[in-house]
Design a protein around this motif. Structure first.
Motif, PDB file in Angstrom:
ATOM      1  N   SER A 202       0.832  -1.197   0.000  1.00 50.09           N
ATOM      2  CA  SER A 202       0.000   0.000   0.000  1.00 50.09           C
ATOM      3  C   SER A 202       0.874   1.257   0.000  1.00 50.09           C
ATOM      4  O   SER A 202       1.913   1.300   0.667  1.00 50.09           O
ATOM      5  N   GLY A 203       0.443   2.264  -0.756  1.00 49.98           N
ATOM      6  CA  GLY A 203       1.194   3.514  -0.827  1.00 49.98           C
ATOM      7  C   GLY A 203       2.335   3.505  -1.812  1.00 49.98           C
ATOM      8  O   GLY A 203       3.132   4.448  -1.858  1.00 49.98           O
ATOM      9  N   SER A 204       2.424   2.455  -2.624  1.00 46.59           N
ATOM     10  CA  SER A 204       3.465   2.378  -3.652  1.00 46.59           C
ATOM     11  C   SER A 204       3.085   3.236  -4.862  1.00 46.59           C
ATOM     12  O   SER A 204       1.952   3.720  -4.980  1.00 46.59           O
ATOM     13  N   TYR A 205       4.055   3.404  -5.766  1.00 48.01           N
ATOM     14  CA  TYR A 205       3.824   4.182  -6.979  1.00 48.01           C
ATOM     15  C   TYR A 205       4.190   3.345  -8.206  1.00 48.01           C
ATOM     16  O   TYR A 205       5.083   2.489  -8.138  1.00 48.01           O
ATOM     17  N   ALA A 283       3.961   8.651 -24.414  1.00 41.99           N
ATOM     18  CA  ALA A 283       3.246   9.200 -23.259  1.00 41.99           C
ATOM     19  C   ALA A 283       3.734   8.540 -21.978  1.00 41.99           C
ATOM     20  O   ALA A 283       4.292   7.440 -21.987  1.00 41.99           O
ATOM     21  N   GLY A 284       3.506   9.232 -20.881  1.00 43.43           N
ATOM     22  CA  GLY A 284       3.901   8.705 -19.588  1.00 43.43           C
ATOM     23  C   GLY A 284       2.964   9.151 -18.493  1.00 43.43           C
ATOM     24  O   GLY A 284       2.252  10.148 -18.631  1.00 43.43           O
ATOM     25  N   GLY A 285       2.973   8.388 -17.413  1.00 40.42           N
ATOM     26  CA  GLY A 285       2.153   8.756 -16.269  1.00 40.42           C
ATOM     27  C   GLY A 285       2.652   8.076 -15.008  1.00 40.42           C
ATOM     28  O   GLY A 285       3.415   7.095 -15.067  1.00 40.42           O
ATOM     29  N   VAL A 286       2.227   8.590 -13.874  1.00 37.52           N
ATOM     30  CA  VAL A 286       2.582   8.052 -12.563  1.00 37.52           C
ATOM     31  C   VAL A 286       1.300   7.918 -11.759  1.00 37.52           C
ATOM     32  O   VAL A 286       0.419   8.793 -11.798  1.00 37.52           O
ATOM     33  N   ALA A 287       1.180   6.812 -11.030  1.00 37.11           N
ATOM     34  CA  ALA A 287      -0.020   6.578 -10.239  1.00 37.11           C
ATOM     35  C   ALA A 287       0.355   5.999  -8.878  1.00 37.11           C
ATOM     36  O   ALA A 287       1.437   5.431  -8.706  1.00 37.11           O
ATOM     37  N   ARG A 288      -0.569   6.112  -7.935  1.00 36.95           N
ATOM     38  CA  ARG A 288      -0.350   5.651  -6.570  1.00 36.95           C
ATOM     39  C   ARG A 288      -1.311   4.516  -6.237  1.00 36.95           C
ATOM     40  O   ARG A 288      -2.498   4.582  -6.584  1.00 36.95           O
ATOM     41  N   THR A 289      -0.802   3.503  -5.550  1.00 41.38           N
ATOM     42  CA  THR A 289      -1.674   2.435  -5.087  1.00 41.38           C
ATOM     43  C   THR A 289      -2.379   2.848  -3.810  1.00 41.38           C
ATOM     44  O   THR A 289      -1.904   3.728  -3.081  1.00 41.38           O
TER      45      THR A 289
END
Length: 290
Positions: A202-205, A283-289
């Protein structure tokens, strides 16, 4: 080898060419390598004629194609700097790390926090040889040989399990990797990413970059590049639409500015020059669990 974080030096891929005669015995110079082709696009010297053939072929259709590699690398650097400075993440799993070049993941994040741990994953013989030589004196980094498209096996690797603390958040990087997936049709890229995401604390990216079909006036350029990549001896390089790429994040909470062309993701300053077609096609993106 300091370079500006927003732009990497790119010179003609055929300058400083590596001779096939000098190739170590473990290098197959009869088949192109994704890592070495990428190195050639960045103007590196750790590539061979078979790799440069791929570069020339795609350049014939889209001369500015090397900007795909440049934008991808700059996105990696900015993403790592963001994660290290803004999220408190100190653990990184870099899948498909490629050949070492300027500003590698561990150099960016350890500049912010020297205790950050980075595990690189690749199975290219050249990457393994060069990478281990680079990392042998850095106790907080490791390089493991695994297939990044077999997440269940990779995630059980002893070094991956021991080097990273799987009770604490981890940043998973898949930069310029998934568009080279050529696996069984029964397992999609979305399935691969789901296996990774389900394993993260939890809280990873999760950070992903990928070839993009922008579905606008630049789509024709994207499909030209795709045709050249797929019909080259390398045989991979699929361009996907934004909805298709959004699926790779499997419903995670996206970090602003969300999924955008790599050059638009948290640039370091005003963008005074208009992007060319190639720059609009990655394209690129970053997300959080959760």
């Amino acid at each position: 080898m300091p370079v500006p974080a927003t732009r990497l030096p790119v010179r003609c891929p055929m300058s400083s060419a590596t001779s096939d005669d000098s190739a170590p015995a473990y290098i197959d110079t009869t088949r192109p390598s994704i890592a070495r082709v990428y190195d050639a696009f960045l103007g590196g010297t750790d590539n061979y004629e078979v790799d440069r053939e791929v570069v020339r072929s795609v350049q014939e259709a889209v001369p500015e194609v090397q900007d795909l590699a440049v934008e991808n690398r700059a996105f990696l650097i900015r993403t790592c700097r963001f994660l290290a400075c803004q999220t408190g993440i100190t653990q990184y799993l870099d899948c498909g790390s490629g050949l070492p070049t300027a500003e590698n993941t561990h150099q960016v994040v350890q500049r912010v926090n020297p205790d950050s741990r980075v595990v690189y994953v690749d199975n290219d013989p050249a990457v393994l040889a060069h990478g281990r030589a680079l990392l042998e004196e850095n106790e907080n980094t490791a390089l493991v040989s695994e297939d990044i498209f077999e997440p269940e096996k990779l995630l059980q690797n002893d070094l991956v399990r021991s080097k990273l603390d799987w009770s604490e958040p981890i940043a998973l990087l898949h930069m310029g990797t998934l568009h080279h997936y050529k696996g069984e049709v029964t397992r999609s890229r979305k399935d691969i990413m789901r296996a990774y995401i389900d394993a993260l604390p939890s809280g990873s990216y999760v950070a992903i970059s990928h070839f993009l079909d922008p579905e606008d006036e630049h789509s024709q350029v994207a499909r030209k590049m795709e045709e050249k990549f797929l019909h080259s001896r390398m045989g991979s390089g699929t361009f996907s639409t934004r909805p298709e790429l959004q699926e790779l994040f499997n419903g995670l909470e996206m970090v602003p500015p969300y999924l955008v062309p790599c050059g638009d993701w948290r640039p370091d300053g005003p963008q005074l020059k208009e992007k060319n077609a190639a720059q609009r096609c990655i394209a690129g993106g970053v997300a959080r669990t959760s």
